[in-house]
Enzyme design. Sequence first.
Site, PDB file in Angstrom:
ATOM      1  N   ASP A  72      -4.157  -8.344  -0.205  1.00 32.42           N
ATOM      2  CA  ASP A  72      -3.332  -7.208  -0.441  1.00 32.42           C
ATOM      3  C   ASP A  72      -1.941  -7.548  -0.956  1.00 32.42           C
ATOM      4  O   ASP A  72      -1.077  -7.247  -0.327  1.00 32.42           O
ATOM      5  CB  ASP A  72      -3.480  -6.204   0.603  1.00 32.42           C
ATOM      6  CG  ASP A  72      -2.679  -4.734   0.075  1.00 32.42           C
ATOM      7  OD1 ASP A  72      -2.206  -4.659  -1.135  1.00 32.42           O
ATOM      8  OD2 ASP A  72      -2.141  -4.198   0.976  1.00 32.42           O
ATOM      9  N   PHE A  73      -2.104  -8.681  -1.809  1.00 37.66           N
ATOM     10  CA  PHE A  73      -0.888  -9.141  -2.142  1.00 37.66           C
ATOM     11  C   PHE A  73      -0.039  -8.205  -3.367  1.00 37.66           C
ATOM     12  O   PHE A  73      -0.522  -7.915  -4.158  1.00 37.66           O
ATOM     13  CB  PHE A  73      -0.848 -10.534  -3.039  1.00 37.66           C
ATOM     14  CG  PHE A  73      -1.173 -11.738  -2.015  1.00 37.66           C
ATOM     15  CD1 PHE A  73      -1.388 -11.447  -0.901  1.00 37.66           C
ATOM     16  CD2 PHE A  73      -1.141 -13.027  -2.484  1.00 37.66           C
ATOM     17  CE1 PHE A  73      -1.766 -12.501   0.060  1.00 37.66           C
ATOM     18  CE2 PHE A  73      -1.152 -13.952  -1.376  1.00 37.66           C
ATOM     19  CZ  PHE A  73      -1.630 -13.788  -0.472  1.00 37.66           C
ATOM     20  N   GLU A  74       1.269  -7.837  -3.056  1.00 35.87           N
ATOM     21  CA  GLU A  74       2.008  -6.812  -3.561  1.00 35.87           C
ATOM     22  C   GLU A  74       3.355  -7.256  -4.182  1.00 35.87           C
ATOM     23  O   GLU A  74       3.624  -8.262  -3.797  1.00 35.87           O
ATOM     24  CB  GLU A  74       2.006  -5.407  -2.972  1.00 35.87           C
ATOM     25  CG  GLU A  74       0.718  -4.793  -2.663  1.00 35.87           C
ATOM     26  CD  GLU A  74       0.787  -3.393  -1.840  1.00 35.87           C
ATOM     27  OE1 GLU A  74       2.021  -2.715  -2.088  1.00 35.87           O
ATOM     28  OE2 GLU A  74      -0.186  -3.118  -1.448  1.00 35.87           O
ATOM     29  N   GLY A  75       4.056  -6.610  -4.700  1.00 39.32           N
ATOM     30  CA  GLY A  75       5.472  -6.974  -5.062  1.00 39.32           C
ATOM     31  C   GLY A  75       5.509  -8.205  -5.876  1.00 39.32           C
ATOM     32  O   GLY A  75       5.082  -8.389  -6.977  1.00 39.32           O
ATOM     33  N   MET A 114       0.869  -1.085   0.129  1.00 34.67           N
ATOM     34  CA  MET A 114      -0.144  -0.049  -0.012  1.00 34.67           C
ATOM     35  C   MET A 114       0.755   1.244   0.250  1.00 34.67           C
ATOM     36  O   MET A 114       0.551   2.405  -0.667  1.00 34.67           O
ATOM     37  CB  MET A 114      -0.831   0.079   1.268  1.00 34.67           C
ATOM     38  CG  MET A 114      -2.184  -0.715   0.848  1.00 34.67           C
ATOM     39  SD  MET A 114      -3.260  -0.233  -0.211  1.00 34.67           S
ATOM     40  CE  MET A 114      -4.613  -1.535  -0.156  1.00 34.67           C
TER      41      MET A 114
END
Length: 383
Positions: A166-169, A1
Site C-alpha cells: 500500500d505504497f502512497e504519497g 488509505m
Amino acid sequence: MAVCALAASGLLAAPAAVSAAPTGAPAAADPAAAAAPGAGAGAELPRHALVGYLHTSFANGSGYTRLADVPDSWDIIDLAFGEPTSATSGDIRFSLCPQSECPGVESEEEFKEAVRAKQAQGKKVLISIGGQNGQVRLTTSQARDRFVSSVSAIIDRYGLDGLDIDFEGHSLSLNAGDSDFRNPTTPVIVNLISAVKSLKAKYGPDFTLTMAPETFFVQLGYQRYGPGQWGGDPRAGAYLPVIHALRDDLTLLHVQDYNSGPIMGLDDQYHHMGGADFHVAMTDMLLTGFPVMGDRDRVFAPLPPEKVAIGMPASPQAGNGHVPPSEVNKALDCLAKGTGCGPYQPHGTWPRLRGLMTWSINWDRFNGGEFSGNFDRWRSGTS
C-alpha cells in the site's frame, strides 16, 4: 488509505485529452473454466471475496477492533500498517497498538492465536506495508535487501500469509527517461519488484500478494506516465511497471477508487467519484487493458478478473468517494453480470470478478456493518 494529499493538492486536475481511442486496448475475456494463470494462493479464495484493512498499530475515531473479533465476512485481513524506520532505510517495523491508545488491545500471544484461528477458518492475514504515512523508497540494493529481511521477520513472527503493498504519497515515482512500463529503470521501482519476487520465492506459491494503489498511480497512466517530455508529476502511473512485472505473482489488485480526482476512462471521458459509474469505468480499465499514454505499442494488458477487486470506503467517515449499498451493487452487477449498467458501458462481463476491498474493517463496524453485510447479501445471490 486516509484522505490523500494528491487529490487535495489538485494534482489530479483534468489534463488535456489524448487522442488514443479505447480500441487500442486488447479485448477482455473471462474464461470461466480456466484458473487465472499464476494465481497462486488467490485460487484458494472464495469466488467472490471481501478484503478489509484492520487498524492494528494505531487508533483513530473508528475504535479498536481485536483481530479475534473481526467478523467472518472478511476473507483477507490486511494488518495496517508496517512502516519504515525512515523513507529510504527499507527497514519495516510493525507492532500492536499501545495500550494507552487502544484500551483492550490484545497481547502478542493472543494476537498470534487469533491469526492461527482466522487461518483455520480459511482466512488470509497479511501485513500491509505503507499507508498514508509510511513512505517507502527502496533507492539502493541495501534498502531492498533490508526490506526483504525485515518483512520476512514480521511474517515469520506472526505466522502471516503474505504481503499487501500500500505504497502512497511519494513512495513510487519515475525518473526522467524511464518511459516504458515494461522495462523500468528507476531504482525505487526496480528494487521493489526484486524485493517482492524474493519474498515470493522464499515463501512459495501459497504466498498471498495484494496491492492497493491509488488511481493516480494506475489508471491515470492512460493519459500520463512519469514526468514526460514536458515535465509533470513523476508519480503518474508509477505503479504500472510494478503490477506488470508481478502480475504472475499477484493474488489480488484492489485499486483505491476513493480520495481520487477525475480520471479519464476508456471512453475518453472524465469520471468522478460518487456513483457506480466511477467504479465501473476504473475497473473496466484493469479488466480490458489500456494503452499507456495513448501509445498503442505500449498496452498495459488486462488482468484476469480473479485478480481484481474494487476498492471502496466502508462509510462516509472512511474516505472521500463513499457510495451507498445501492451504488455498490450497481457496480458489481454491471461488471459481473452485465446488468444495470449506467452511462459507461464496460468492454465485457466478468462473472469471476473477485470482489471488494475496503478501508476499513474498523470503519465498517463503526457504521453498523453496512458494507460487509451488503456484500454478503450480494455474493450469496450470485452464482
